[in-house]
Design a protein around this motif. Structure first.
Motif, PDB file in Angstrom:
ATOM      1  N   GLU A   3       0.841  -1.196   0.000  1.00 14.01           N
ATOM      2  CA  GLU A   3       0.000   0.000   0.000  1.00 14.01           C
ATOM      3  C   GLU A   3       0.877   1.246   0.000  1.00 14.01           C
ATOM      4  OE1 GLU A   3      -2.665   2.002  -0.703  1.00 14.01           O
ATOM      5  OE2 GLU A   3      -3.816   0.372   0.151  1.00 14.01           O
ATOM      6  N   PHE A   4       0.320   2.350  -0.447  1.00 17.70           N
ATOM      7  CA  PHE A   4       0.969   3.652  -0.286  1.00 17.70           C
ATOM      8  C   PHE A   4      -0.087   4.679   0.063  1.00 17.70           C
ATOM      9  CE2 PHE A   4       0.203   3.548  -4.929  1.00 17.70           C
ATOM     10  CZ  PHE A   4      -0.545   4.688  -5.084  1.00 17.70           C
ATOM     11  N   ARG A   5       0.370   5.731   0.708  1.00 16.88           N
ATOM     12  CA  ARG A   5      -0.519   6.855   1.041  1.00 16.88           C
ATOM     13  C   ARG A   5       0.246   8.134   0.785  1.00 16.88           C
ATOM     14  NH1 ARG A   5      -1.907   3.378   5.564  1.00 16.88           N
ATOM     15  NH2 ARG A   5      -3.893   2.465   5.055  1.00 16.88           N
ATOM     16  N   GLN A   6      -0.464   9.148   0.329  1.00 17.54           N
ATOM     17  CA  GLN A   6       0.160  10.452   0.142  1.00 17.54           C
ATOM     18  C   GLN A   6      -0.153  11.318   1.353  1.00 17.54           C
ATOM     19  OE1 GLN A   6      -0.789  12.597  -3.451  1.00 17.54           O
ATOM     20  NE2 GLN A   6       1.102  13.758  -3.303  1.00 17.54           N
ATOM     21  N   GLU A   7       0.890  11.866   1.959  1.00 10.83           N
ATOM     22  CA  GLU A   7       0.748  12.709   3.139  1.00 10.83           C
ATOM     23  C   GLU A   7       0.341  14.120   2.716  1.00 10.83           C
ATOM     24  OE1 GLU A   7       4.586  12.336   4.950  1.00 10.83           O
ATOM     25  OE2 GLU A   7       4.137  10.352   5.742  1.00 10.83           O
ATOM     26  N   ALA A   8      -0.078  14.932   3.677  1.00 14.75           N
ATOM     27  CA  ALA A   8      -0.508  16.307   3.402  1.00 14.75           C
ATOM     28  C   ALA A   8       0.612  17.146   2.796  1.00 14.75           C
ATOM     29  CB  ALA A   8      -1.016  16.963   4.686  1.00 14.75           C
ATOM     30  N   MET A  45       4.053   7.661   1.661  1.00 13.19           N
ATOM     31  CA  MET A  45       4.396   6.683   2.671  1.00 13.19           C
ATOM     32  C   MET A  45       4.102   5.312   2.057  1.00 13.19           C
ATOM     33  SD  MET A  45       2.960   6.235   6.571  1.00 13.19           S
ATOM     34  CE  MET A  45       1.345   6.768   6.087  1.00 13.19           C
ATOM     35  N   LEU A  46       5.107   4.438   2.028  1.00 12.18           N
ATOM     36  CA  LEU A  46       4.955   3.100   1.479  1.00 12.18           C
ATOM     37  C   LEU A  46       4.829   2.114   2.636  1.00 12.18           C
ATOM     38  CD1 LEU A  46       7.751   3.303  -1.224  1.00 12.18           C
ATOM     39  CD2 LEU A  46       5.331   3.766  -1.503  1.00 12.18           C
ATOM     40  N   LEU A  47       3.878   1.197   2.521  1.00  8.79           N
ATOM     41  CA  LEU A  47       3.615   0.217   3.574  1.00  8.79           C
ATOM     42  C   LEU A  47       3.786  -1.198   3.024  1.00  8.79           C
ATOM     43  CD1 LEU A  47       0.322   1.905   4.757  1.00  8.79           C
ATOM     44  CD2 LEU A  47       2.551   2.113   5.847  1.00  8.79           C
ATOM     45  N   GLY A  48       4.427  -2.047   3.786  1.00  3.80           N
ATOM     46  CA  GLY A  48       4.581  -3.445   3.380  1.00  3.80           C
ATOM     47  C   GLY A  48       5.454  -3.600   2.157  1.00  3.80           C
ATOM     48  N   TRP A  52      -1.501  -4.808  -5.384  1.00  2.00           N
ATOM     49  CA  TRP A  52      -0.182  -4.298  -5.010  1.00  2.00           C
ATOM     50  C   TRP A  52      -0.115  -2.821  -5.341  1.00  2.00           C
ATOM     51  CZ3 TRP A  52      -0.832  -8.399  -8.369  1.00  2.00           C
ATOM     52  CH2 TRP A  52      -0.569  -9.663  -7.825  1.00  2.00           C
ATOM     53  N   CYS A  53       0.933  -2.190  -4.855  1.00  4.49           N
ATOM     54  CA  CYS A  53       1.236  -0.824  -5.224  1.00  4.49           C
ATOM     55  C   CYS A  53       2.651  -0.797  -5.781  1.00  4.49           C
ATOM     56  CB  CYS A  53       1.126   0.099  -4.011  1.00  4.49           C
ATOM     57  SG  CYS A  53      -0.576   0.220  -3.439  1.00  4.49           S
ATOM     58  N   PHE A  54       2.780  -0.192  -6.917  1.00  4.61           N
ATOM     59  CA  PHE A  54       4.068  -0.103  -7.594  1.00  4.61           C
ATOM     60  C   PHE A  54       4.415   1.380  -7.654  1.00  4.61           C
ATOM     61  CE2 PHE A  54       6.806   0.062 -11.308  1.00  4.61           C
ATOM     62  CZ  PHE A  54       7.664  -0.994 -11.042  1.00  4.61           C
ATOM     63  N   PHE A  55       5.597   1.721  -7.196  1.00  3.81           N
ATOM     64  CA  PHE A  55       5.994   3.120  -7.101  1.00  3.81           C
ATOM     65  C   PHE A  55       7.295   3.291  -7.874  1.00  3.81           C
ATOM     66  CE2 PHE A  55       7.548   6.963  -5.079  1.00  3.81           C
ATOM     67  CZ  PHE A  55       6.390   7.669  -4.823  1.00  3.81           C
ATOM     68  N   PRO A 102       3.057   6.793  -8.587  1.00  3.07           N
ATOM     69  CA  PRO A 102       2.445   5.785  -7.721  1.00  3.07           C
ATOM     70  C   PRO A 102       1.329   5.072  -8.492  1.00  3.07           C
ATOM     71  CG  PRO A 102       1.639   7.963  -7.158  1.00  3.07           C
ATOM     72  CD  PRO A 102       2.603   8.140  -8.282  1.00  3.07           C
ATOM     73  N   ILE A 103       1.387   3.751  -8.548  1.00  2.97           N
ATOM     74  CA  ILE A 103       0.471   2.986  -9.391  1.00  2.97           C
ATOM     75  C   ILE A 103      -0.139   1.839  -8.583  1.00  2.97           C
ATOM     76  CG2 ILE A 103       0.312   1.569 -11.477  1.00  2.97           C
ATOM     77  CD1 ILE A 103       3.080   3.145 -12.176  1.00  2.97           C
TER      78      ILE A 103
END
Length: 133
Positions: free
Chosen positions: A11-16, A21-24, A47-50, A95-96
């Motif tokens: 997973e990924f998340r975009q911060e403010a 932030m990449l997880l796992g 999945w998340c590919f960055f 981020p994909i």
């Protein structure tokens, strides 16, 4: 267009502040499907590919799509539009999210393709899905 870095994660998340932030994070380009055999290839896999990509905007400026394909599955994600303009930073982060209906072990490839022809312009990366014996 040249890939400078790539990371596969859960997973990924975009911060403010705009950072990601990449997880796992996976250590290799190999993902093990370790679900019990009766469930192993039933549900879509996610999945998340960055990718970090260096651009030569004078050459790369154009309209593209990011497309995920598999040797043994079907993508459940639509193509992602990508416009590279003639001006701007020479580095972009892509981020994909990749969601595949896998029928068994196989390779997944993430490409940047030209909109008008569908031709692969740049391979962002690939990873392999295997099963746990």
């Amino acid at each position: 267009m040249q890939v400078e870095s790539k990371v596969l994660s859960e997973e990924f998340r975009q911060e403010a502040n705009g950072r990601y932030m990449l997880l796992g994070i996976y250590r290799t380009g190999k993902v093990v499907n370790n679900l019990p055999k009766e469930k192993r290839w039933k549900d879509p896999m996610r999945w998340c590919f960055f990718a970090g990509v260096k651009l030569d905007r004078s050459v790369d400026a154009n309209h593209y799509v990011v497309r995920s394909i598999s040797t043994n599955g079907t993508s459940l994600m639509s193509d992602i539009p990508l416009e590279i303009r003639a001006e701007g930073d020479d580095f972009v982060q892509l981020p994909i999210r990749v969601i595949m209906d896998m029928k068994g072990p196989g390779e997944i490839i993430v490409n940047v393709c030209k909109v008008d022809t569908g031709e692969v312009y740049c391979e962002l990366g690939r990873f392999t899905v295997v099963e746990n014996d």
